[in-house]
Design a protein around this motif. Structure first.
Motif, PDB file in Angstrom:
ATOM      1  N   GLU A 111       0.837  -1.216   0.000  1.00 23.04           N
ATOM      2  CA  GLU A 111       0.000   0.000   0.000  1.00 23.04           C
ATOM      3  C   GLU A 111       0.869   1.263   0.000  1.00 23.04           C
ATOM      4  O   GLU A 111       0.518   2.277  -0.599  1.00 23.04           O
TER       5      GLU A 111
ATOM      6  N   VAL B 166       3.698  -4.669  -7.179  1.00 20.28           N
ATOM      7  CA  VAL B 166       3.432  -3.231  -7.347  1.00 20.28           C
ATOM      8  C   VAL B 166       4.706  -2.483  -7.763  1.00 20.28           C
ATOM      9  O   VAL B 166       4.749  -1.254  -7.737  1.00 20.28           O
TER      10      VAL B 166
ATOM     11  N   LYS C 252       3.372   5.832  -5.732  1.00 22.60           N
ATOM     12  CA  LYS C 252       3.247   5.944  -7.188  1.00 22.60           C
ATOM     13  C   LYS C 252       2.155   6.944  -7.586  1.00 22.60           C
ATOM     14  O   LYS C 252       2.291   7.645  -8.586  1.00 22.60           O
ATOM     15  N   LYS C 253       1.109   6.998  -6.768  1.00 21.55           N
ATOM     16  CA  LYS C 253       0.044   7.979  -7.061  1.00 21.55           C
ATOM     17  C   LYS C 253       0.598   9.393  -6.917  1.00 21.55           C
ATOM     18  O   LYS C 253       0.352  10.263  -7.737  1.00 21.55           O
ATOM     19  N   ALA C 254       1.385   9.598  -5.855  1.00 21.57           N
ATOM     20  CA  ALA C 254       1.931  10.938  -5.596  1.00 21.57           C
ATOM     21  C   ALA C 254       3.107  11.271  -6.513  1.00 21.57           C
ATOM     22  O   ALA C 254       3.395  12.433  -6.758  1.00 21.57           O
ATOM     23  N   HIS C 255       3.813  10.245  -6.997  1.00 21.35           N
ATOM     24  CA  HIS C 255       5.010  10.471  -7.842  1.00 21.35           C
ATOM     25  C   HIS C 255       4.936   9.589  -9.086  1.00 21.35           C
ATOM     26  O   HIS C 255       5.692   8.633  -9.232  1.00 21.35           O
ATOM     27  N   PRO C 256       4.015   9.923 -10.006  1.00 23.18           N
ATOM     28  CA  PRO C 256       3.855   9.046 -11.186  1.00 23.18           C
ATOM     29  C   PRO C 256       5.079   9.043 -12.109  1.00 23.18           C
ATOM     30  O   PRO C 256       5.179   8.194 -12.996  1.00 23.18           O
TER      31      PRO C 256
ATOM     32  N   ILE D 252       1.946   1.811  -3.503  1.00 27.07           N
ATOM     33  CA  ILE D 252       0.821   2.263  -4.343  1.00 27.07           C
ATOM     34  C   ILE D 252       0.599   3.761  -4.118  1.00 27.07           C
ATOM     35  O   ILE D 252       0.461   4.535  -5.068  1.00 27.07           O
ATOM     36  N   SER D 253       0.620   4.211  -2.840  1.00 27.30           N
ATOM     37  CA  SER D 253       0.397   5.656  -2.630  1.00 27.30           C
ATOM     38  C   SER D 253       1.590   6.475  -3.106  1.00 27.30           C
ATOM     39  O   SER D 253       1.407   7.579  -3.609  1.00 27.30           O
TER      40      SER D 253
END
Ligand code: SF4
Length: 306
Positions: A95, A122, A101-105, A98-99
């Motif tokens: 998790e 992930v 990657k959302k914040a640093h695509p 995952i977060s």
């Protein structure tokens, strides 16, 4: 039963029951002697995928058995001792990634193979300690998140200054436990010895090393060296292995802390009992998770072949 008798029985049973025994280099000599394939975690998975046997018995820790199952989904993969985990492999939760990657695509997530299947699933690319520098250098993106080992990640960052490598707070408790003062003290006690250290050690320990490399790198360094004395900065089973291999040279442990409890859980009796009874922990992975976790491994293989 004597050790030799048990080994003979294991050799007989593995043929009869179509098992291939895979042993990590940190295993005890009596296990390494009866293994079909010995080596680091990645070598075990890669070689296991090539053998014809229907059953694989892995002597090491859980993430290695998972790796073997991912690369050999049609084989039965057993872990010799179900208690044998790796604290580092479980330090970071999927998790968290995952977060991130959302914040640093714009980041590529690089996972050391010493991770759970869920964490690999992930991640974008896997590395081993021996392939990390080459594989990371070939990733087209310069923004890298390296997990879970901050020491290996920082070492790779020092070798690849053009990359922007972030690390999280994971480490191998054994290697990270060794202090600079222990390294200074070992070098003072053995002034003629070369210090060979694994990159999972802290940066201040690596600064004192004459050679930095993976377990197989350390073994090969000794094989190719004319030197006679070495301080070994990785698991003490490697110090013992090298001492047996080269009895007239001198090998010293960098620290008594370098003794992985998990790697020592597997015994010859565990191997014997699984072969004898056919009962042991069979690794089962969710096929969807396994497919996702295999992708970063395949990416590593592809980059490492270039
Ligand atoms: S030596 Fe460190 S990385 Fe290797 S299995 Fe033990 S805890 Fe995990």
């Amino acid at each position: 039963m004597k050790i030799r008798e048990m080994q003979d029985e294991i050799i007989r049973l593995k043929k009869e029951k179509d098992f291939c025994i895979l042993a990590h280099s940190y295993m005890s000599p009596e296990i390494l002697e009866i293994a079909d394939i010995c080596g680091d975690s990645f070598k075990l998975s890669e070689e296991a995928a090539k053998v014809k046997n229907k059953n694989l018995l892995l002597c090491g820790v859980r993430f290695m058995a998972e790796g073997a199952k991912m690369l050999s989904p049609d084989k039965n993969v057993y872990l010799s001792n179900p208690e044998a985990g790796c604290p580092m492999a479980e330090q970071i939760m999927p998790e968290e990634i995952i977060s991130f990657k959302k914040a640093h695509p714009d980041y590529t997530v690089v996972a050391y193979v010493n991770t759970t299947a869920a964490l690999k699933a992930v991640s974008d690319v896997c590395v081993t300690s021996s392939s990390a520098e080459k594989v990371v250098s070939l990733i087209e993106n310069d923004n890298i998140l390296f997990i879970p080992d901050k020491n290996l990640g920082s070492y790779i960052a020092s070798k690849l200054p053009n990359k922007n490598i972030k690390v999280l707070d994971g480490c191998c408790p054994r290697h990270n436990g060794v202090t600079k003062s222990e390294a200074v003290s070992a070098k003072t006690r053995h002034p003629n010895a070369l210090l060979l250290a694994h990159p999972e050690c802290r940066p201040e320990v690596l600064e004192l090393a004459d050679y930095i490399g993976s377990t197989s790198g350390i073994i090969n360094y000794v094989r190719n060296s004319n030197h006679n004395e070495f301080i070994i900065g990785t698991d003490n089973s490697i110090t013992e292995y090298l001492q047996l291999e080269y009895p007239v040279r001198k090998f010293y442990q960098l620290s008594e802390k370098l003794a992985c409890r998990n790697m020592r859980l597997t015994t010859l009796v565990d191997v014997y009992n699984i072969l004898r009874t056919g009962e042991g922990e069979k690794i089962e992975l969710d096929p969807e998770l396994s497919e996702k976790a295999k992708k970063p491994i395949e990416k590593m293989i592809e980059l490492n072949r270039r």
